[in-house]
Enzyme design. Structure first.
Site, PDB file in Angstrom:
ATOM      1  CD  GLU A  17      29.842  66.241  31.254  1.00 17.30           C
ATOM      2  OE1 GLU A  17      29.388  66.594  32.363  1.00 17.30           O
ATOM      3  OE2 GLU A  17      29.408  65.253  30.643  1.00 17.30           O
ATOM      4  CB  SER A  51      30.167  55.447  55.110  1.00 16.18           C
ATOM      5  OG  SER A  51      30.084  54.790  53.848  1.00 16.18           O
ATOM      6  CB  ALA A 108      32.559  56.212  38.408  1.00 17.16           C
ATOM      7  CB  SER A 111      26.667  62.884  40.647  1.00 25.50           C
ATOM      8  OG  SER A 111      26.964  63.753  39.598  1.00 25.50           O
ATOM      9  CB  SER A 112      29.585  59.068  44.478  1.00 27.44           C
ATOM     10  OG  SER A 112      30.864  59.697  44.399  1.00 27.44           O
ATOM     11  CB  SER A 113      30.375  64.256  45.863  1.00 35.48           C
ATOM     12  OG  SER A 113      30.219  64.874  44.601  1.00 35.48           O
ATOM     13  CG  ASP A 157      27.175  66.734  39.333  1.00 39.06           C
ATOM     14  OD1 ASP A 157      26.817  66.620  38.148  1.00 39.06           O
ATOM     15  OD2 ASP A 157      28.371  66.725  39.689  1.00 39.06           O
ATOM     16  CE1 TYR A 209      34.402  70.161  37.188  1.00 38.19           C
ATOM     17  CE2 TYR A 209      34.473  72.305  38.246  1.00 38.19           C
ATOM     18  CZ  TYR A 209      33.763  71.305  37.645  1.00 38.19           C
ATOM     19  OH  TYR A 209      32.412  71.428  37.490  1.00 38.19           O
TER      20      TYR A 209
END
Length: 368
Positions: A17, A51, A108, A111-113, A157, A209
């Site tokens: 990570e 979407s 969450a 890595s939805s992006s 990702d 970040y």
């Protein structure tokens, strides 16, 4: 009229990570959860995005007008950024009608992006016969997220979504994109990896970040190396003595020890000693919590409750500040471990987390 359907998965990161933007090592695998894009090519240069998961009418953009300075701050920046990156790299891409449906939990840490970027880039690469290989496609999608979306993420990702193989975890050297597929069949060894989505939302493009990444770069500069990946684990104490800023020192310590943890986990997995991975996960969580300071109370609670209930190990996964944790447990103990986590959240009047078993799935592909 539809010209094709494509899918790209989310991912869970087993270990490694905040090492990817330090040229280090990571070990993700793809999830069965995917973003599916149904695409029809257009000849008028219009990108029409819709979407099923976001209320509202389709958004229309012109490919020729895409520019990081014109990003909207909405979900459409991810696919628009992928198309911009393709065009900016000199690839001849035109318009498309794209309808998305996703089962990757948003926010969450799964890595939805990246799934949204990769499925878009893969679809247009196929439709416009660009001939991009998967590592090259991942690089372009990372560039989209960095420059178009404005999130300073590393390459993990996008590479996981584009390049993972069913039944395997991916050992990735993020410096040269060398990939090694490691068989990862936990069920055959009587084990399960639970994902616990705390439902605490986060955003990588927010300042914390970026602060961690800048701190890592400051640490590398202080040590005279191009990236923290170049600091040997065996020389860590000596290196830390040369870093004056205590916060930067902690960041350096996490990255160097986390790279070593990736190698340990890779060795255990390659040898089929999957139970030995558990304590390394817990050790990694402590480093993310104490040195990198990206955990939160809910993630700490998952680790505490699951290990207390007999899990082999657990840690947060993803960028942090919310999102998900992973728990390695004997399959026979999985119901008790899951109940312990749910009870711990209920006892503190926290929103009930979502639990599911993670199984290594296929990377991005064309469905039809």
């Amino acid at each position: 009229m539809t010209d094709g359907v494509w899918a790209a998965p989310g991912r869970v990161n087993l270990i490694g990570e905040h090492t990817d933007y330090n040229d280090g090592f990571v070990m993700p695998f793809a999830l069965p959860h995917t973003t599916v894009a149904t695409v029809a090519r257009r000849d008028d240069g219009v990108l029409r995005l819709h979407s099923a998961d976001v209320p509202g009418d389709p958004v229309e953009l012109r490919v020729a007008d895409l520019d990081p300075g014109r990003r909207s701050g909405s979900w459409t920046d991810y696919p628009a950024g992928a198309v911009w990156a393709l065009a900016d790299a000199g690839h001849r891409v035109g318009g498309a009608d794209i309808h998305y449906e996703s089962t990757v939990p948003s926010g969450a840490g799964l890595s939805s992006s990246a799934a949204l970027e990769v499925v878009t880039a893969l679809a247009l690469s196929d439709l416009y016969e660009l001939g991009l290989d998967r590592p090259g496609l991942a690089r372009l999608c990372q560039r989209a997220e960095n420059l178009y979306v404005g999130a300073p993420t590393g390459i993990m990702d996008q590479t996981a979504s584009a390049c993972c193989v069913r039944g395997h975890a991916l050992h990735l050297d993020t410096r040269d994109l060398t990939r090694r597929q490691i068989p990862f069949d936990l069920a055959a060894h009587g084990l399960e990896l639970l994902v616990v989505d705390t439902r605490v939302k986060h955003s990588h493009s927010e300042g914390e970040y970026g602060r961690r990444r800048a701190g890592c770069e400051a640490g590398a500069a202080a040590l005279g190396v191009s990236a923290l990946r170049d600091v040997p684990y065996d020389s860590l104490d000596e290196a830390l003595g040369r870093v004056e800023d205590p916060e930067v020192r902690r960041l350096v310590r996490h990255v160097v020890t986390e790279n070593a943890r990736v190698e340990r986990v890779t060795g255990h997995a390659a040898a089929g000693d999957f139970r030995a991975i558990g304590p390394v996960l817990t050790e990694g969580h402590a480093s993310l919590r104490d040195d990198f300071a990206v955990s939160c109370a809910e993630l700490d609670l998952v680790v505490e409750a699951s290990v207390g209930a007999g899990a082999l190990g657990a840690r947060m996964t993803g960028g942090g500040f919310g999102g998900s944790a992973i728990v390695l447990t004997e399959a026979s103990r999985s119901p008790d471990v899951g109940k312990a986590v749910l009870d711990a959240f209920a006892d503190r009047s926290l929103r009930e987390p979502r639990l599911f078993t993670a199984v290594p799935a296929e990377g991005a592909r064309r469905l039809s």
